[in-house]
Design a protein around this motif. Sequence first.
Motif, PDB file in Angstrom:
ATOM      1  N   ARG A   1       0.974  -1.172   0.099  1.00  0.00           N
ATOM      2  CA  ARG A   1       0.063   0.098  -0.076  1.00  0.00           C
ATOM      3  C   ARG A   1       0.783   1.243  -0.134  1.00  0.00           C
ATOM      4  N   SER A   2       2.232   1.164   0.716  1.00  0.00           N
ATOM      5  CA  SER A   2       2.980   2.399   0.755  1.00  0.00           C
ATOM      6  C   SER A   2       3.478   2.713  -0.572  1.00  0.00           C
ATOM      7  N   ILE A   3       3.481   1.615  -1.328  1.00  0.00           N
ATOM      8  CA  ILE A   3       4.177   1.701  -2.900  1.00  0.00           C
ATOM      9  C   ILE A   3       3.047   2.351  -3.711  1.00  0.00           C
ATOM     10  N   GLN A   4       1.677   1.902  -3.715  1.00  0.00           N
ATOM     11  CA  GLN A   4       0.507   2.447  -4.196  1.00  0.00           C
ATOM     12  C   GLN A   4       0.292   3.879  -4.035  1.00  0.00           C
ATOM     13  N   ALA A   5       0.566   4.228  -2.816  1.00  0.00           N
ATOM     14  CA  ALA A   5       0.266   5.606  -2.411  1.00  0.00           C
ATOM     15  C   ALA A   5       1.368   6.482  -2.973  1.00  0.00           C
ATOM     16  N   SER A   6       2.415   6.116  -3.329  1.00  0.00           N
ATOM     17  CA  SER A   6       3.503   6.948  -3.782  1.00  0.00           C
ATOM     18  C   SER A   6       3.432   7.143  -5.215  1.00  0.00           C
ATOM     19  N   ILE A   7       2.520   6.369  -5.940  1.00  0.00           N
ATOM     20  CA  ILE A   7       2.129   6.818  -7.413  1.00  0.00           C
ATOM     21  C   ILE A   7       1.369   7.872  -7.589  1.00  0.00           C
ATOM     22  N   PRO A   8       2.041   9.159  -8.338  1.00  0.00           N
ATOM     23  CA  PRO A   8       1.238  10.076  -8.755  1.00  0.00           C
ATOM     24  C   PRO A   8      -0.032   9.866  -9.379  1.00  0.00           C
ATOM     25  N   ASP A   9      -1.142  10.776  -8.771  1.00  0.00           N
ATOM     26  CA  ASP A   9      -2.306  10.521  -9.255  1.00  0.00           C
ATOM     27  C   ASP A   9      -3.169  11.451 -10.019  1.00  0.00           C
ATOM     28  N   HIS A  10      -2.130  12.560 -10.669  1.00  0.00           N
ATOM     29  CA  HIS A  10      -2.687  13.561 -11.355  1.00  0.00           C
ATOM     30  C   HIS A  10      -3.205  13.149 -12.941  1.00  0.00           C
ATOM     31  N   ASP A  11      -2.410  12.295 -13.359  1.00  0.00           N
ATOM     32  CA  ASP A  11      -2.871  11.614 -14.712  1.00  0.00           C
ATOM     33  C   ASP A  11      -3.409  10.195 -14.385  1.00  0.00           C
ATOM     34  N   PRO A  12      -4.652   9.860 -14.880  1.00  0.00           N
ATOM     35  CA  PRO A  12      -5.285   8.567 -14.791  1.00  0.00           C
ATOM     36  C   PRO A  12      -4.681   7.370 -15.509  1.00  0.00           C
ATOM     37  N   TYR A  13      -4.098   7.947 -16.618  1.00  0.00           N
ATOM     38  CA  TYR A  13      -3.493   6.891 -17.517  1.00  0.00           C
ATOM     39  C   TYR A  13      -2.207   6.494 -16.727  1.00  0.00           C
ATOM     40  N   VAL A  14      -1.290   7.525 -16.160  1.00  0.00           N
ATOM     41  CA  VAL A  14      -0.053   7.178 -15.608  1.00  0.00           C
ATOM     42  C   VAL A  14      -0.334   6.526 -14.411  1.00  0.00           C
ATOM     43  N   HIS A  15      -1.558   6.779 -13.716  1.00  0.00           N
ATOM     44  CA  HIS A  15      -1.568   6.442 -12.382  1.00  0.00           C
ATOM     45  C   HIS A  15      -1.991   4.718 -12.497  1.00  0.00           C
ATOM     46  N   ILE A  16      -2.725   4.452 -13.449  1.00  0.00           N
ATOM     47  CA  ILE A  16      -3.298   3.034 -13.483  1.00  0.00           C
ATOM     48  C   ILE A  16      -2.166   2.310 -14.184  1.00  0.00           C
ATOM     49  N   THR A  17      -1.367   2.731 -14.928  1.00  0.00           N
ATOM     50  CA  THR A  17      -0.398   1.563 -15.537  1.00  0.00           C
ATOM     51  C   THR A  17       0.884   1.543 -14.535  1.00  0.00           C
ATOM     52  N   LYS A  18       1.060   2.638 -13.632  1.00  0.00           N
ATOM     53  CA  LYS A  18       2.177   2.652 -12.717  1.00  0.00           C
ATOM     54  C   LYS A  18       1.788   1.357 -11.507  1.00  0.00           C
ATOM     55  N   THR A  19       0.220   1.454 -11.298  1.00  0.00           N
ATOM     56  CA  THR A  19      -0.468   0.632 -10.516  1.00  0.00           C
ATOM     57  C   THR A  19      -0.299  -0.887 -10.820  1.00  0.00           C
ATOM     58  N   ILE A  20      -0.666  -1.012 -12.273  1.00  0.00           N
ATOM     59  CA  ILE A  20      -0.457  -2.378 -12.873  1.00  0.00           C
ATOM     60  C   ILE A  20       0.899  -3.102 -12.661  1.00  0.00           C
ATOM     61  N   GLU A  21       1.755  -2.007 -12.929  1.00  0.00           N
ATOM     62  CA  GLU A  21       3.197  -2.538 -12.990  1.00  0.00           C
ATOM     63  C   GLU A  21       3.641  -3.029 -11.562  1.00  0.00           C
ATOM     64  N   ALA A  22       3.255  -2.218 -10.520  1.00  0.00           N
ATOM     65  CA  ALA A  22       3.638  -2.560  -8.913  1.00  0.00           C
ATOM     66  C   ALA A  22       2.821  -3.595  -8.650  1.00  0.00           C
ATOM     67  N   CYS A  23       1.436  -3.916  -9.005  1.00  0.00           N
ATOM     68  CA  CYS A  23       0.723  -5.021  -8.465  1.00  0.00           C
ATOM     69  C   CYS A  23       1.335  -6.167  -9.262  1.00  0.00           C
ATOM     70  N   ARG A  24       1.629  -6.204 -10.481  1.00  0.00           N
ATOM     71  CA  ARG A  24       2.208  -7.301 -11.205  1.00  0.00           C
ATOM     72  C   ARG A  24       3.427  -7.532 -10.679  1.00  0.00           C
ATOM     73  N   VAL A  25       4.296  -6.789 -10.263  1.00  0.00           N
ATOM     74  CA  VAL A  25       5.686  -7.172  -9.661  1.00  0.00           C
ATOM     75  C   VAL A  25       5.821  -7.447  -8.181  1.00  0.00           C
ATOM     76  N   HIS A  26       5.143  -6.597  -7.350  1.00  0.00           N
ATOM     77  CA  HIS A  26       5.190  -6.902  -6.030  1.00  0.00           C
ATOM     78  C   HIS A  26       4.339  -7.487  -5.620  1.00  0.00           C
ATOM     79  N   LEU A  27       3.143  -7.537  -5.899  1.00  0.00           N
ATOM     80  CA  LEU A  27       2.223  -8.484  -5.457  1.00  0.00           C
ATOM     81  C   LEU A  27       2.479  -9.946  -5.807  1.00  0.00           C
ATOM     82  N   PHE A  28       3.162 -10.141  -7.045  1.00  0.00           N
ATOM     83  CA  PHE A  28       3.547 -11.599  -7.214  1.00  0.00           C
ATOM     84  C   PHE A  28       4.656 -11.968  -6.437  1.00  0.00           C
TER      85      PHE A  28
END
Length: 400
Positions: free
Chosen positions: A128-155
């Motif tokens: 959650r701390s990693i996801q909270a550090s993702i910038p939220d001003h651009d929806p596309y950047v936010h969701i792509t960074k979230t996908i990458e964080a979940c795919r790597v760290h959650l796995f």
Amino acid sequence: MRDAEAIACSRRMNSLTLNRHTEILEILEIPQLMDTCVRNGYYEEALELTAYVRRLERKHSSIPVIQGIVEEVRQSAQLMLNQLIQQLRTNIPLPACLRVIGFLRRMDVLTEAELRVKFLQARDAWLRSIQASIPDHDPYVHITKTIEACRVHLFDIITQYRAIFSDEEPLVPAEGAAPGEGAIFHGWVLQKVSEFLRTLQRDLDRGVGGRLDSLLGQCMYFGLSFSRVGVDFRGQLAPLFQRVAADAFRKAVEEAVEKFGEEMNSYTLISAPAVLGGGAGVPVPTAQPGTLQPPMVLLDFPPLACFLNGLLVAFNDLRLCCPIALAQDVTACLDSALAEVTKTILAFRVDELGEPVSWEASGWAARIIQHEMDHLDGTLYIDRMDPRTFTNVGWMELLD
């Protein structure tokens, strides 16, 4: 004699204490040594001291000094527990995770189920701390960074959990049996997937532009990687992207219709004399076999040509991410847009100078106009009458 015996007994005790001075001092220094080991990360030595103090407690639990030592060692053990759990809240590799869980098991303060819950809670806090550090001003950047964080760290978290804990029991227990320890991990994974889907839906609602195809590909790859751990959520992605694609197409078509109406309000046939009838002089490009092109005669009517361009833009954006289930929605939206444009064209009137005119009628003329407008919508007068009496009382509802 009694005083002499007391003095002799005291002397023997002092002599015994003096002879055992080193051993007594070592016992008294155990709390300080335990605190030093914990604060410097010497957990192996701290566990050995804890085991030694437990043996002392079993043998000499009635001695106040021993009771004080046991209490201070317990406080240091609690500090050690907090430090080990705190390490799980960082970017810790698998070997370090195995070592930390080994120390926690040897402390024997948590059951196996509690240990699993603590592990998942600590690793979840780090994610959650990693996801909270993702910038939220651009929806596309936010969701792509979230996908990458979940795919790597959650796995990585799932891999660490499966390497540390064994889940050989079924996820769904038998009827009447309590849920097994394996259900803890499965429920946590489902919770993380649900949180990701909610984040995806929120960012899609905020708008990601014309990059739905790229985002869908990333999400599908993410879902494929999770299918290897028994949680395949790719089937839940299709409705989300279908809804977003349908909304984007509908919005583009509505904007094209609205722009057509605005241009028709200011459009006059007299304003572009060079365009009228000039379609024959415009060179028509040769179309490649198997391709379709709009008729060049549309250039004589700029509002209609702009409307067609708007539809082509909407279809081009839809082509990048077009689920087959959108066929009915797209057809209905296109029919509605064409009907609206047709009504606007039929309502367009110009005088002999090419200027738009309007006509306000009442009485018998108004009834004739309403009757003819009904024909344009496919409505007959018998559709507005009571079939038994052939009367129409709709005017009473309007007056009321």
